[in-house]
Design an enzyme around this catalytic site. Structure first.
Site, PDB file in Angstrom:
ATOM      1  N   ASP A  83       0.853  -1.194   0.000  1.00 55.77           N
ATOM      2  CA  ASP A  83       0.000   0.000   0.000  1.00 55.77           C
ATOM      3  C   ASP A  83       0.882   1.235   0.000  1.00 55.77           C
ATOM      4  OD1 ASP A  83       0.946  -0.207   2.597  1.00 55.77           O
ATOM      5  OD2 ASP A  83      -0.991  -0.685   3.481  1.00 55.77           O
ATOM      6  N   ASN A 152      -7.899  -1.821  13.774  1.00 61.54           N
ATOM      7  CA  ASN A 152      -9.309  -1.899  13.339  1.00 61.54           C
ATOM      8  C   ASN A 152      -9.528  -3.069  12.374  1.00 61.54           C
ATOM      9  OD1 ASN A 152      -8.024  -0.998  11.067  1.00 61.54           O
ATOM     10  ND2 ASN A 152      -9.347   0.764  10.706  1.00 61.54           N
ATOM     11  N   HIS A 154      -7.819  -3.620   9.602  1.00 59.26           N
ATOM     12  CA  HIS A 154      -7.492  -3.393   8.189  1.00 59.26           C
ATOM     13  C   HIS A 154      -6.317  -4.265   7.754  1.00 59.26           C
ATOM     14  CE1 HIS A 154      -4.612   0.335   8.785  1.00 59.26           C
ATOM     15  NE2 HIS A 154      -3.976  -0.799   8.983  1.00 59.26           N
ATOM     16  N   GLU A 159      -9.713  -0.940   4.572  1.00 52.83           N
ATOM     17  CA  GLU A 159     -10.307  -0.533   5.844  1.00 52.83           C
ATOM     18  C   GLU A 159     -11.634  -1.275   6.074  1.00 52.83           C
ATOM     19  OE1 GLU A 159      -8.591   1.081   7.836  1.00 52.83           O
ATOM     20  OE2 GLU A 159      -7.557   2.794   6.966  1.00 52.83           O
TER      21      GLU A 159
HETATM   22  P1  PGA Z   1       1.796  -1.931  12.511  1.00 58.50           P
HETATM   23  O1  PGA Z   1       0.725  -1.617  11.387  1.00 58.50           O
HETATM   24  O2  PGA Z   1       2.563  -3.112  12.045  1.00 58.50           O
HETATM   25  O3  PGA Z   1       2.652  -0.695  12.593  1.00 58.50           O
HETATM   26  O4  PGA Z   1       1.047  -2.191  13.762  1.00 58.50           O
HETATM   27  C1  PGA Z   1      -0.053  -2.667  10.879  1.00 58.50           C
HETATM   28  C2  PGA Z   1      -1.105  -2.119   9.957  1.00 58.50           C
HETATM   29  O5  PGA Z   1      -1.621  -1.029  10.205  1.00 58.50           O
HETATM   30  O6  PGA Z   1      -1.448  -2.803   8.994  1.00 58.50           O
END
Ligand code: PGA
Length: 257
Positions: A83, A152, A154, A159
């Protein structure tokens, strides 16, 4: 669901085919790197998605370590960014591609011409996203999708509300994602991003989801034991026949043993 502590899951399968592997924080990077190395050694030209965030950092440190000690080569890997933030100029240090270069690509032998990423500053972003999916399809699909989970649920920037059928596209970021992303030190947090779609990820031959820390325990529990719903996109990964959820003990604390 199968559940294994300090090792690979073997037999019991309840929630579809999810393999849950729980390791100590010290073993996390090593265990993830073993999976990546197996794929790179057993596939002629593996197509692999690489996420940014905190979760994959132990993996990237271990891959770099193995490369530097002559134990691993990533020269055959076709690397796909998962992404990207919108609204940041090319080369911005917080961009996902910038961080991937610093944390992995420039530190290993992945050839630059085998690195692909989403470019949000594109005149026709829909066409660009479609072309990204088509490139992956033309190259035989993803071999391994390495993913994190947002608090959340995602996956990439898919999302809550993202269906299992969505493809690579531009998306408005959720408020919780915007709050969490303050950790990257944005002057102004982008309101949108581009992400590989869940459908493309679910077509991957293999999926490796990484989650660490007590702040992920609740979403890990929902991912595994909650309803399979687009409200929690990570729960949709359970339908994949070859998906490993690699957790440290803190992230796994709400799962039943
Ligand atoms: P993080 O992010 O590894 O920094 O917790 C994961 C994500 O948001 O997909």
């Amino acid at each position: 669901m199968s559940f294994a502590k300090h090792g690979r899951a073997s037999s019991t399968r309840g929630v579809k085919n999810l393999n849950i592997v729980v390791v100590s924080p010290e073993k996390f990077g090593n265990t993830a790197a073993d999976i990546v190395q197996r794929v790179t050694e057993n596939t002629e030209a593996p197509n692999i998605t690489f996420p940014t965030g905190d979760s994959p950092l132990p993996l990237y440190r271990e891959l770099v370590n193995r490369y530097q000690h002559g134990k691993l080569s990533l020269a055959n890997v076709q690397a796909f960014g998962l992404d990207e933030w919108g609204e940041l100029e090319p080369g911005h240090p917080i961009r996902c591609i910038s961080r991937m270069k610093t944390q992995l690509y420039s530190e290993t032998d992945i050839p630059v011409e085998q690195i692909y990423y989403l470019e949000p500053n594109t005149d026709d972003l829909d066409v660009h996203c479609e072309a990204y999916d088509k490139r992956i399809a033309d190259m035989g699909g993803l071999t391994l999708s390495i993913l994190g989970i947002g608090i959340n649920g995602h996956i990439g920037f898919n999302e809550p509300g993202s269906k299992a059928t969505v493809r690579t596209r531009k998306i408005q970021l959720a408020d919780r994602t915007l709050n969490v992303s303050q950790k990257y030190g944005f002057d102004k947090t982008p309101s949108w991003g581009v992400t590989l779609g869940l459908a493309t990820l679910l077509e991957s031959k293999e999926i490796l989801i990484l989650a660490t820390g007590a702040h992920k325990a609740e979403i890990v529990h929902l991912t595994v034991n909650g309803p399979e719903t687009s409200d929690v996109p990570s729960s949709l990964m359970r339908r994949h026949p070859n998906c490993t959820l690699l957790l440290d003990e803190a992230a796994a604390q709400l799962l039943k043993k």
